[in-house]
Each structure stands twice: as structure tokens, then as C-alpha cells.
Design a protein around this motif. Sequence first.
Motif, short mmCIF file in Angstrom:
data_model
loop_
_atom_site.label_atom_id
_atom_site.label_comp_id
_atom_site.label_asym_id
_atom_site.label_seq_id
_atom_site.Cartn_x
_atom_site.Cartn_y
_atom_site.Cartn_z
N ALA A 53 26.59 16.37 28.45
CA ALA A 53 27.64 15.42 27.99
C ALA A 53 26.98 14.34 27.09
O ALA A 53 27.46 13.35 26.81
CB ALA A 53 28.43 14.68 29.08
N ARG A 54 25.92 14.82 26.66
CA ARG A 54 24.87 13.87 25.81
C ARG A 54 25.70 13.40 24.41
O ARG A 54 25.69 12.46 23.96
CB ARG A 54 23.44 14.42 25.44
CG ARG A 54 22.71 13.63 24.61
CD ARG A 54 21.06 14.10 24.61
NE ARG A 54 20.62 14.08 25.83
CZ ARG A 54 19.63 15.18 26.29
NH1 ARG A 54 19.36 16.23 25.38
NH2 ARG A 54 19.03 15.07 27.65
N GLY A 55 26.25 14.26 23.83
CA GLY A 55 26.93 14.35 22.60
C GLY A 55 28.16 13.30 22.86
O GLY A 55 28.46 12.43 21.93
N ALA A 56 29.04 13.61 23.79
CA ALA A 56 30.00 12.64 24.15
C ALA A 56 29.63 11.39 24.44
O ALA A 56 30.37 10.42 24.12
CB ALA A 56 30.93 13.42 25.17
N SER A 80 34.36 11.51 33.28
CA SER A 80 33.05 12.09 33.97
C SER A 80 32.05 11.75 33.28
O SER A 80 30.90 11.75 33.78
CB SER A 80 33.32 13.79 34.12
OG SER A 80 33.07 14.18 32.76
N ILE A 81 31.75 10.84 32.20
CA ILE A 81 30.97 10.00 31.52
C ILE A 81 30.27 9.26 32.33
O ILE A 81 31.08 8.34 32.93
CB ILE A 81 31.22 9.59 29.93
CG1 ILE A 81 31.43 10.71 29.00
CG2 ILE A 81 30.22 8.77 29.58
CD1 ILE A 81 32.02 10.20 27.81
N PRO A 82 28.98 8.86 32.61
CA PRO A 82 28.49 7.87 33.46
C PRO A 82 28.84 6.51 33.18
O PRO A 82 29.10 6.29 32.02
CB PRO A 82 26.95 8.21 33.39
CG PRO A 82 26.68 9.55 32.91
CD PRO A 82 28.04 10.00 32.14
N SER A 83 29.12 5.80 34.20
CA SER A 83 29.78 4.38 34.10
C SER A 83 28.59 3.70 33.22
O SER A 83 28.88 2.83 32.58
CB SER A 83 29.94 3.73 35.58
OG SER A 83 28.79 3.81 36.07
#
Length: 411
Positions: A142-145, A16-19
Motif C-alpha cells: 500500500a505504499r503508493g496509496a 486499511s491504510i495505517p492510522s
Amino acid sequence: MKQFETSQDTPASLRSIPSGIWALGFVSLLMDVSSEMIHALLPIYLVTVMGASMVMVGIIEGVAEAAAAITKVFSGALSDWLGKRKLLAVIGYGLAALSKPVFPLAASVEWLVAARFVDRIGKGIRGAPRDALIADIAPAHARGASFGLRQSLDTVGAFVGPLLAIGLMWLSANQFVTVFWAAVVPGVLAVAVLLIAVREPARPADLRKVRAPLSLPELRRLGLPFWLVVCVATVFTLARFSEAFLILRAQDMGLSIVLAPLVLVVMNVVYSLAAYPAGALSDRVNRLTVLILGFLILIAADLALALPESLAGVALGVALWGLHLGLTQGLLATLVADTAPPELRGTAFGMFNLSGGLALLAASLLAGMLWDAFGPQMTFLAGAGFTALALVGLGLVRWRVPALGHSRKKS
């Protein structure tokens, strides 16, 4: 009290992290492979083939890194003024890619100096805008990821590059120029991926226009939490001097020169494996908790390296050093993104990178002086001391700004 960006969304999985984050991670990986294939061999090439002195090697590296650190400040501020991040990232990566063919074509030391300088200027131009672009693309939950993933992929390049250089040197019977030409390919691919696969999000219509990012009023707008993060990170950087001292410590304990590159390989493998999980964990718990763990692990690494009984002890210290990098470097960047106003993120990353670069230079100089005067044990014990000081500072920051480090609102 400043309100930090938060989200109630479920923490992101890798899928789910942006491409765009994935693309920027692979851009970093490819350019690191290209750069490290050259840089792993460049000092030896300068001395043995081009006839440069060790003093010249030191001057080249010092000037190049100083230029990169200074450039980061202005490129970050310029990205805020323009309201464009990708343009400057493309220019920075493009300059680095254009410098690569100069290395195999260079007929003199002067040409190699120029190529190294352009390469580092490119790094300086792209650094802060790229990190600001990651902060712009990544969702708050999800900034840390996202920062951890980019850091992890970047570090993969840091150990794949030297390994490729070693393999190609063996296959080509020590033909430096052949390896340098091979390094051109991943550099070009990095720019291509950036151009094609990364889309910069539209600037929000209500986002304030920044006219003088480096002016005192704008620097004040960065806020107390941001500057506290910078202060803690700077003190912490005084504890994590150049990884060259890890190699020297391993050699001091009997590691052969031939196997010396394995020190950095071990460190970077652990670093790359830890960076993403640490970032993802920081999206679920207080980021400062994960950061404190990283600080404690660096103290353990310093003690293992200060008091090793064998090469196994050094290996443990090196692995712990890589683990601490994975637990701290992406998180510090995430905290910068958390605390800086969106319209000043480029400036914030520029100031953060400059202070860290200057602190790393001071740390390496201090480590060298301690090593010469008192030996390696005192060098690593001093590192543990600076880490303990940074740990105290982090505790004070947590007390002074209780909201700092919370990645999500509590329901």
C-alpha cells in the motif's frame, strides 16, 4: 540486480491504510492551511502595508526556498544517522508553528523576513524525515496509496488556505493582521496531531547502522535504480516550472486580477482528487505505467496552454496540469521509497528533494526568459519538449531496470 520491496498482499483500501499515514496527512493539511493563509497575502502585505519593494519580495522568497532545499538534505541524512524520523519532523513542524505569531506581531520588514526564513527552515527540516517515516510505516503493498493519500490531503490545504484567507479578508474588511492571527490556530493543531497521533515504528534490530549518510560510499549504496529515478525526476521538473506562469497565462488571455487566485484553486482541486487514486492504482499495476500517463498529460497541458483559443482552453490546461501533478508527485516519492535501502531513506529523500528544488528554480528562470524573449507560447512548448525528453529517459530506465515500478510479486 537490486531486489525491490514487494508484497503479495491485496492492495489496500482507504480504511486499511495505517492510522499513522492518515495522521501525517492531516498534519500536512493543517500546516498547509496555516502557511497558505499567510503566504497568499504576504507579498501584498509586504508591498502595500510594510513598504517593501518588489526586489525585496523576490529576495525573501528566493532565500527562503533555497534555505529549505539545502536543509532537506541534511535533515534527511541526520534522520538516518539518528535512526529517528519523528523527532526531526516535530522540530520542523514546531519551528513553522512558532514562526506564525511573528507575522501579525512584526513591526518591520526584517521581522517578516526572519519569520519567513524560520518557516522555510522548518519545512526543510521536516520534509525528508516525514517522507521516510511514511515509507517506514506504510506496508509495501500500500505504499503508493499511502504517499498518494498524504499528497492528496496536503493539496487540500493548499487550496483551503487561500480560500480561508480571502473569506477572512472580506469578513474583517481587509485586516491582514486578523487573518495572520487566525493562521496560528491550524499550525498549532498540526503539531498537536503529530505529537499525539503519529507513532514511529521500532527500528528493526538487524537494520544496518549508518555512520556517515552523506559520504560517497553511502551515496553509492543508494543504488543505480534510485539515481536513475532522481535523474528522470530532475529532467521532468525542468518541464513543470512555477505555477505562477499559469496565472500569468490566464491573465494574458483576459482573466481579471480579482479572479486570478481561482487558477491555483482549480489546479489544486484536481491535484487533490487525483493523487490518492493514482497512488492506489500504482499498487495494482506497474508504477512506471502510471507515471508515463502523467508525463503524457503534462504534454497535453502544455499544448493546451501554448495554443488556447479562449479562457476555456486555459482552464483545460490548468486542470490537466493539476491532473499530471496528481499522477506523478506521489508516485515519484513512492519510487524513491521503493529503491532506497530502509536505513538510507532519509538521505534518499533529501537528495531527491534537493535535485528537484534546484531543477524547479532553473525551470522557472528559463520559463521567465523564454516568456520575455519569445512569449508564453514558446514557454509552454519548451515545457512539452522537456517532458518528452523525460519520457524518453523513463523508457530507457524501464528497459535498463525491468524490476523498477513493480509494486508486487507476480504469483
